[in-house]
Design a protein around this motif. Structure first.
Motif, PDB file in Angstrom:
ATOM      1  N   LEU A   3      61.152  18.896 -16.744  1.00 46.75           N
ATOM      2  CA  LEU A   3      62.505  18.940 -16.934  1.00 46.75           C
ATOM      3  C   LEU A   3      62.765  18.710 -15.179  1.00 46.75           C
ATOM      4  O   LEU A   3      62.743  19.587 -13.760  1.00 46.75           O
ATOM      5  CB  LEU A   3      62.962  20.792 -16.781  1.00 46.75           C
ATOM      6  N   VAL A   4      63.810  17.617 -14.988  1.00 50.03           N
ATOM      7  CA  VAL A   4      64.204  17.129 -13.624  1.00 50.03           C
ATOM      8  C   VAL A   4      65.730  17.385 -13.398  1.00 50.03           C
ATOM      9  O   VAL A   4      66.151  16.817 -14.148  1.00 50.03           O
ATOM     10  CB  VAL A   4      63.760  15.650 -13.456  1.00 50.03           C
ATOM     11  N   ILE A   5      65.804  17.661 -12.861  1.00 46.81           N
ATOM     12  CA  ILE A   5      66.611  18.615 -12.494  1.00 46.81           C
ATOM     13  C   ILE A   5      67.937  18.098 -11.374  1.00 46.81           C
ATOM     14  O   ILE A   5      66.868  18.008  -9.582  1.00 46.81           O
ATOM     15  CB  ILE A   5      67.394  20.263 -12.070  1.00 46.81           C
ATOM     16  N   GLY A  34      78.867  20.861  -4.127  1.00 47.56           N
ATOM     17  CA  GLY A  34      78.371  21.681  -2.829  1.00 47.56           C
ATOM     18  C   GLY A  34      78.764  22.265  -2.313  1.00 47.56           C
ATOM     19  O   GLY A  34      80.108  22.787  -1.616  1.00 47.56           O
ATOM     20  N   GLY A  35      78.258  23.494  -1.827  1.00 43.94           N
ATOM     21  CA  GLY A  35      77.918  24.935  -1.024  1.00 43.94           C
ATOM     22  C   GLY A  35      78.791  24.011   0.638  1.00 43.94           C
ATOM     23  O   GLY A  35      79.876  25.051   1.520  1.00 43.94           O
ATOM     24  N   PHE A  36      78.018  23.036   1.149  1.00 44.03           N
ATOM     25  CA  PHE A  36      78.661  22.615   2.352  1.00 44.03           C
ATOM     26  C   PHE A  36      79.928  22.364   2.723  1.00 44.03           C
ATOM     27  O   PHE A  36      80.783  22.320   3.335  1.00 44.03           O
ATOM     28  CB  PHE A  36      77.302  22.222   3.684  1.00 44.03           C
ATOM     29  N   LEU A  37      80.059  21.212   2.443  1.00 46.32           N
ATOM     30  CA  LEU A  37      81.461  20.115   2.171  1.00 46.32           C
ATOM     31  C   LEU A  37      82.313  20.346   1.364  1.00 46.32           C
ATOM     32  O   LEU A  37      83.708  19.915   1.350  1.00 46.32           O
ATOM     33  CB  LEU A  37      81.205  19.031   2.403  1.00 46.32           C
ATOM     34  N   ARG A  38      82.103  21.726   0.256  1.00 46.74           N
ATOM     35  CA  ARG A  38      82.753  21.737  -0.609  1.00 46.74           C
ATOM     36  C   ARG A  38      83.336  20.536  -1.906  1.00 46.74           C
ATOM     37  O   ARG A  38      84.233  20.108  -2.053  1.00 46.74           O
ATOM     38  CB  ARG A  38      83.759  22.492  -0.720  1.00 46.74           C
ATOM     39  N   GLU A  39      82.491  19.893  -1.806  1.00 44.01           N
ATOM     40  CA  GLU A  39      82.550  18.353  -2.003  1.00 44.01           C
ATOM     41  C   GLU A  39      82.021  18.419  -3.630  1.00 44.01           C
ATOM     42  O   GLU A  39      81.562  18.565  -4.218  1.00 44.01           O
ATOM     43  CB  GLU A  39      82.392  17.224  -1.196  1.00 44.01           C
ATOM     44  N   GLY A  40      82.842  17.166  -4.024  1.00 46.87           N
ATOM     45  CA  GLY A  40      82.117  17.392  -5.386  1.00 46.87           C
ATOM     46  C   GLY A  40      80.640  16.461  -5.922  1.00 46.87           C
ATOM     47  O   GLY A  40      80.567  15.561  -5.341  1.00 46.87           O
ATOM     48  N   ASN A  41      80.015  17.148  -5.958  1.00 46.68           N
ATOM     49  CA  ASN A  41      78.562  16.744  -7.050  1.00 46.68           C
ATOM     50  C   ASN A  41      78.233  16.393  -8.718  1.00 46.68           C
ATOM     51  O   ASN A  41      79.225  17.267  -9.557  1.00 46.68           O
ATOM     52  CB  ASN A  41      77.342  17.911  -6.255  1.00 46.68           C
ATOM     53  N   VAL A  42      77.815  16.059  -8.677  1.00 45.87           N
ATOM     54  CA  VAL A  42      76.639  16.022  -9.939  1.00 45.87           C
ATOM     55  C   VAL A  42      75.100  16.317 -10.336  1.00 45.87           C
ATOM     56  O   VAL A  42      74.235  15.746  -9.383  1.00 45.87           O
ATOM     57  CB  VAL A  42      76.555  14.560 -10.325  1.00 45.87           C
ATOM     58  N   THR A  43      75.353  17.109 -11.586  1.00 50.16           N
ATOM     59  CA  THR A  43      73.821  18.094 -11.611  1.00 50.16           C
ATOM     60  C   THR A  43      72.994  17.380 -12.817  1.00 50.16           C
ATOM     61  O   THR A  43      74.223  17.503 -14.131  1.00 50.16           O
ATOM     62  CB  THR A  43      74.055  19.445 -11.607  1.00 50.16           C
ATOM     63  N   LEU A  44      72.627  16.734 -12.883  1.00 47.21           N
ATOM     64  CA  LEU A  44      71.775  15.658 -13.707  1.00 47.21           C
ATOM     65  C   LEU A  44      70.162  16.634 -14.217  1.00 47.21           C
ATOM     66  O   LEU A  44      69.743  17.254 -13.809  1.00 47.21           O
ATOM     67  CB  LEU A  44      71.412  14.121 -13.488  1.00 47.21           C
ATOM     68  N   LEU A  45      70.295  17.031 -15.501  1.00 45.44           N
ATOM     69  CA  LEU A  45      69.246  17.542 -16.014  1.00 45.44           C
ATOM     70  C   LEU A  45      68.735  16.707 -16.961  1.00 45.44           C
ATOM     71  O   LEU A  45      68.924  15.803 -18.068  1.00 45.44           O
ATOM     72  CB  LEU A  45      69.725  18.077 -17.050  1.00 45.44           C
ATOM     73  N   ILE A  46      67.116  16.421 -16.678  1.00 45.86           N
ATOM     74  CA  ILE A  46      66.268  14.707 -17.696  1.00 45.86           C
ATOM     75  C   ILE A  46      65.092  15.401 -17.899  1.00 45.86           C
ATOM     76  O   ILE A  46      64.446  15.734 -17.136  1.00 45.86           O
ATOM     77  CB  ILE A  46      66.280  13.695 -16.450  1.00 45.86           C
ATOM     78  N   ALA A  47      65.041  15.856 -19.050  1.00 50.63           N
ATOM     79  CA  ALA A  47      63.709  15.612 -19.202  1.00 50.63           C
ATOM     80  C   ALA A  47      62.529  14.876 -20.035  1.00 50.63           C
ATOM     81  O   ALA A  47      63.087  13.437 -20.805  1.00 50.63           O
ATOM     82  CB  ALA A  47      63.295  17.066 -21.693  1.00 50.63           C
ATOM     83  N   ILE A  48      61.969  15.262 -18.974  1.00 49.17           N
ATOM     84  CA  ILE A  48      60.938  13.944 -19.200  1.00 49.17           C
ATOM     85  C   ILE A  48      59.057  14.167 -19.423  1.00 49.17           C
ATOM     86  O   ILE A  48      58.830  15.060 -19.459  1.00 49.17           O
ATOM     87  CB  ILE A  48      60.924  12.941 -18.302  1.00 49.17           C
ATOM     88  N   GLN A  49      58.511  12.900 -19.892  1.00 48.25           N
ATOM     89  CA  GLN A  49      57.183  13.158 -20.007  1.00 48.25           C
ATOM     90  C   GLN A  49      56.816  13.358 -18.217  1.00 48.25           C
ATOM     91  O   GLN A  49      56.843  12.697 -18.290  1.00 48.25           O
ATOM     92  CB  GLN A  49      56.032  11.880 -21.011  1.00 48.25           C
ATOM     93  N   ASP A  50      54.512  13.499 -18.694  1.00 50.62           N
ATOM     94  CA  ASP A  50      54.640  13.883 -16.941  1.00 50.62           C
ATOM     95  C   ASP A  50      54.354  12.850 -16.496  1.00 50.62           C
ATOM     96  O   ASP A  50      54.387  12.482 -15.438  1.00 50.62           O
ATOM     97  CB  ASP A  50      53.360  14.431 -16.921  1.00 50.62           C
ATOM     98  N   HIS A  51      54.047  11.813 -17.586  1.00 51.09           N
ATOM     99  CA  HIS A  51      53.852   9.873 -17.079  1.00 51.09           C
ATOM    100  C   HIS A  51      55.037   9.787 -16.589  1.00 51.09           C
ATOM    101  O   HIS A  51      55.052   8.594 -15.771  1.00 51.09           O
ATOM    102  CB  HIS A  51      52.917   8.965 -17.497  1.00 51.09           C
ATOM    103  N   GLU A  52      56.485  10.380 -16.140  1.00 49.86           N
ATOM    104  CA  GLU A  52      57.668   9.331 -16.737  1.00 49.86           C
ATOM    105  C   GLU A  52      58.014   9.892 -15.225  1.00 49.86           C
ATOM    106  O   GLU A  52      59.151   9.664 -14.866  1.00 49.86           O
ATOM    107  CB  GLU A  52      58.593   9.454 -17.672  1.00 49.86           C
ATOM    108  N   THR A  53      57.473  10.793 -14.447  1.00 55.15           N
ATOM    109  CA  THR A  53      57.627  11.243 -13.131  1.00 55.15           C
ATOM    110  C   THR A  53      57.605  10.012 -12.241  1.00 55.15           C
ATOM    111  O   THR A  53      59.262  10.247 -11.723  1.00 55.15           O
ATOM    112  CB  THR A  53      56.639  12.332 -13.037  1.00 55.15           C
TER     113      THR A  53
END
Length: 111
Positions: A3-5, A34-53
């Protein structure tokens, strides 16, 4: 399985999502801040096979850029009646913060 975050700047998210989906990856996008600048971010959740890392990390490196910004720090605590105008400071923003976690398995539930 992995799981890539990836936490990326909002400006970089669109192109990165296009690259990841064009390579056949399913991506879940979560708006975050974000906590430092309080600006918008995007968090991506990506499920992959080991060889796709490595290919996924390559896409993230290619589409997430570091930028220089000037921000005004919080003013220092001053005595009553004193005023210290804060001078803007230069900070590096952008790039990506990436977590790669082992996943026991991934299931896609369809009703």
């Amino acid at each position: 399985m992995k799981l890539v975050i990836a936490v990326v700047q909002r400006q970089d998210a669109g192109e990165l999502l296009e690259a990841l989906t064009s390579h056949g990856h399913r991506v879940t996008r979560i708006s975050s801040e974000g906590g430092f600048l309080r600006e918008g971010n995007v968090t991506l959740l990506i499920a992959i096979q080991d060889h796709e890392t490595d290919p996924v990390l390559k896409d993230i490196r290619e589409h997430c850029y570091t930028r220089t910004r000037y921000v005004s720090p919080l003013p220092p605590v001053a005595e009553s009646g004193e005023f210290y105008p804060p001078a803007p400071i230069e900070v590096q923003v952008g790039g990506a913060t990436v977590f790669v976690l082992k996943a026991a398995g991934i299931e896609r539930l369809l009703a």
